[in-house]
Each structure stands twice: as C-alpha cells, then as structure tokens.
Design a protein around this motif. Structure first.
Motif, PDB file in Angstrom:
ATOM      1  N   THR A   1      57.774  -9.473  52.632  1.00 43.66           N
ATOM      2  CA  THR A   1      58.392 -10.199  53.746  1.00 43.66           C
ATOM      3  C   THR A   1      57.948 -11.651  53.845  1.00 43.66           C
ATOM      4  N   LEU A   2      56.870 -12.015  53.161  1.00 44.65           N
ATOM      5  CA  LEU A   2      56.203 -13.321  53.265  1.00 44.65           C
ATOM      6  C   LEU A   2      55.513 -13.518  54.617  1.00 44.65           C
ATOM      7  N   ARG A   3      55.472 -12.506  55.425  1.00 40.92           N
ATOM      8  CA  ARG A   3      54.836 -12.627  56.740  1.00 40.92           C
ATOM      9  C   ARG A   3      53.335 -12.834  56.578  1.00 40.92           C
ATOM     10  N   PRO A   4      52.756 -13.859  57.210  1.00 37.48           N
ATOM     11  CA  PRO A   4      51.301 -14.045  57.143  1.00 37.48           C
ATOM     12  C   PRO A   4      50.571 -12.882  57.797  1.00 37.48           C
ATOM     13  N   THR A   5      49.518 -12.408  57.128  1.00 40.17           N
ATOM     14  CA  THR A   5      48.692 -11.332  57.675  1.00 40.17           C
ATOM     15  C   THR A   5      47.237 -11.747  57.817  1.00 40.17           C
ATOM     16  N   GLY A   6      46.895 -12.959  57.370  1.00 41.36           N
ATOM     17  CA  GLY A   6      45.531 -13.441  57.507  1.00 41.36           C
ATOM     18  C   GLY A   6      45.440 -14.899  57.106  1.00 41.36           C
ATOM     19  N   VAL A   7      44.427 -15.578  57.624  1.00 42.51           N
ATOM     20  CA  VAL A   7      44.163 -16.960  57.231  1.00 42.51           C
ATOM     21  C   VAL A   7      42.657 -17.169  57.200  1.00 42.51           C
TER      22      VAL A   7
END
Length: 343
Positions: free
Chosen positions: A88-94
């Motif tokens: 999905t390309l959804r960010p899950t962490g940074v």
C-alpha cells in the motif's frame, strides 16, 4: 540531492511507447506499457505526495531498499528513514538519523544488510554509516581521501555518494558518486567498493569509473541478481524538465581506478560498460500530471530505486521514487517498472 539545474539534452523517441487509457493518477494499473523493448511501466502512485507521518514530512525521498521483513525502507535526505508497507506504501514507522555527534545528514544512499541493519550514505563528507534498526550509529566505513569534499579531497559538495547497493552474496558494497571529481573528465564518475570476509567489517576495495551521458549525473545504482548494475542517470533543465535514463552496466571487466589520480581518457583504463534500457520520457504517461514543464508529465526528480523481485516471466520488478525537495512544483511519485536484462 537538493534540486539544482544542470544542462541536459532531452531526447525522446528512443523506443516506441504505447499510450493507453488509464485510471486516476494514484492508481494507474494497466500491465505491459512499453517504455522500450526492455522496460515497461505497470503503474505509478502519488499516494504519499505532500503527506506527513507522526509529524515527519513523507517526502525528500532519495533511496529505497527492500527490507528483509517484506516492507520497504525509504530514505529521506532530511535525516529520516521510513518503513513503508510494500503493498500500500502506507508508512508504518519512521526513524530519525544523525551522525556520531547528533548532527543532521544529507542522507542519499541506502542498503539493508543481511542482519537488518541499515547502511546509509551522506553527501556531506561524504560518508557511509551503519545504523541499527532504531537509528543508532554502529559503524562508519573508511572513504578514500580523493572522494572527500574539497578542501579535504577533490569532490564537490552535494555531488558525492548518491547510490548504494550490496552485490549478490552481500560481501561487496558499492557506492556511486553523482558527478566527477575535480581533475577527472566531465561525466566520469567513480564507483567505490568495500569488501568483507564472512560477517566481518567492510574494508576499502576496488574502485571503478563510469561515464554518464553529457549533463547527467548518477543518483542511484542497484545490483541485479547476476552481479550487473542498474544505473539511473538524471538531469534537470529549467523550463524543460527532467531527463531520466535507466542503464544496465557491467563492472566485472572494468579497471580498478583506485590508484589512478586523474581520469582524463587515458589508455589502459576500461570503463564500466553500459547499455541503455530506456529513457523514461518514452514511457506512457498513464494519466500522470506534472506541476512544472516536463518532456513527459510522468517525469519528476527520480532519485531512488530498488529491485523488489521478479515477475512470472523473469523480468525484474523495479520500484523508483522521486524526490520532491519539499517543493510545491514537484511530486513524490512511485514508479512500478518491469525490466528485462537478458541483453
């Protein structure tokens, strides 16, 4: 790399491109859209353009790497490392990154090692550092003095280590300079390698020379499963737009130039051989729009690349991303390519 204008010759029509109808820009999905006989564009996504995650701007993306857990690592040149869901390309962490003294990086190249640690280049010195998954500096690799930014070396600021990749087997690490050193011929860029034995530290190894097209630099390089390289070349001309070309390169017969002080076309130096796969201006636009002039509205400041696998016919699945420089006139865009390397 921060956006800057360089002279580039924009060419089109390198191969016949088939323009077919497509859906919305964030979800163009048709298969086998030819950019050339070797490359096709499946789709693109603008889903992350001008978004934030946990207060961090999800842009300025300069590198991608496939994580061993099945996700994507996406590197911002503003010292942030994002984890993205591959589907999905959804960010899950940074994870914030810094140097040994807590200073900011101009982080450009990224590779994920077998143990999950991250190898990251910074253009500032330049440098290659190893980071834990939580962002701690674990190691800093040696860099030849000539590749350092002047006055310490012969490199120009903001034109150093842009690409980083691990070759098959994980024993060799390769970083690509973006532009030529002072004293080298224009367009001749150096690729530096490090090697290790077993799980030991990386140590300086061979260096090779690669000739970029006139006016273009090298923002990214990725090793293919057979030990060759996918090399991105890129430039920008104000009022015209970006030039982005994808090459297949083979360093295996190239001369070790580590002890060659100036690369000026002398005999006896074999450059890395390269073969053009496509000029991305020849790809179908698939309904993409551009916020500034471009030879193809699909194009932007493409800077990151990773290989995510193969399709059922053996073509490499290659994912590209553009660096929007946090600029309203640019777009964070992902490009899904299929690349055939049996040349």
């Amino acid at each position: 790399m921060r956006l800057r204008t360089v002279l580039a010759t924009v060419t089109a029509g390198l191969a016949a491109a088939t323009c077919l109808t497509a859906g919305p820009a964030a979800a163009a999905t048709r298969q086998d859209h030819a950019c050339s006989s070797a490359v096709s564009l499946d789709r693109f996504s603008d889903a992350l353009d001008k978004t934030t995650y946990q207060g961090a701007y999800v842009g300025n993306l300069s590198a991608l790497a496939a994580d061993r857990h099945g996700d994507l690592a996406a590197l911002s040149d503003r010292s942030s490392l994002f984890t993205l869901d591959r589907r999905t390309l959804r960010p899950t962490g940074v994870t914030p990154l810094a140097d040994e003294n807590g200073g900011a990086l101009d982080s450009e190249g990224l590779a994920v090692d077998f143990d999950g640690t991250r190898l990251v280049t910074s253009e500032t010195e330049p440098s290659v550092r190893r980071y834990s998954r939580d962002g701690r500096v674990l190691e800093r690799l040696a860099v030849p003095s000539a590749l350092r930014v002047a006055p310490a070396g012969r490199a120009t600021a903001n034109q150093t280590f842009e690409g980083l990749t691990l070759l098959p087997g994980g024993r060799t690490l390769l970083a690509s300079m973006e532009y030529a050193l002072a004293g080298d011929s224009a367009g001749i860029v150096r690729f530096q390698t490090w090697q290790r034995t077993g799980d030991g530290p990386f140590r300086l190894a061979a260096q090779y020379a690669y000739r970029a097209d006139d006016g273009l630099g090298v923002p990214e390089v990725q090793a293919t499963p057979d030990g060759r390289l996918l090399v991105l070349e890129r430039g920008f001309t104000s009022g015209v737009g970006n030039t982005v070309r994808l090459y297949l390169a083979d360093p295996r017969q190239a001369t070790d130039t580590g002890k060659v002080e100036h690369l000026t076309g002398q005999s006896g130096v074999r450059l890395i051989r390269k073969t053009l796969l496509t000029d991305l201006a020849a790809c179908p636009s698939l309904g993409a729009t551009a916020k500034q002039p471009q030879p193809n509205p699909l194009l932007d400041n493409i800077e990151g690349m990773t290989i995510t696998g193969r399709d059922t016919r053996g073509a490499l699945r290659v994912l590209l991303v553009s660096d929007d420089n946090e600029n309203p006139a640019q777009t964070t865009r992902f490009y899904y390519l299929r690349v055939r390397t049996g040349l």
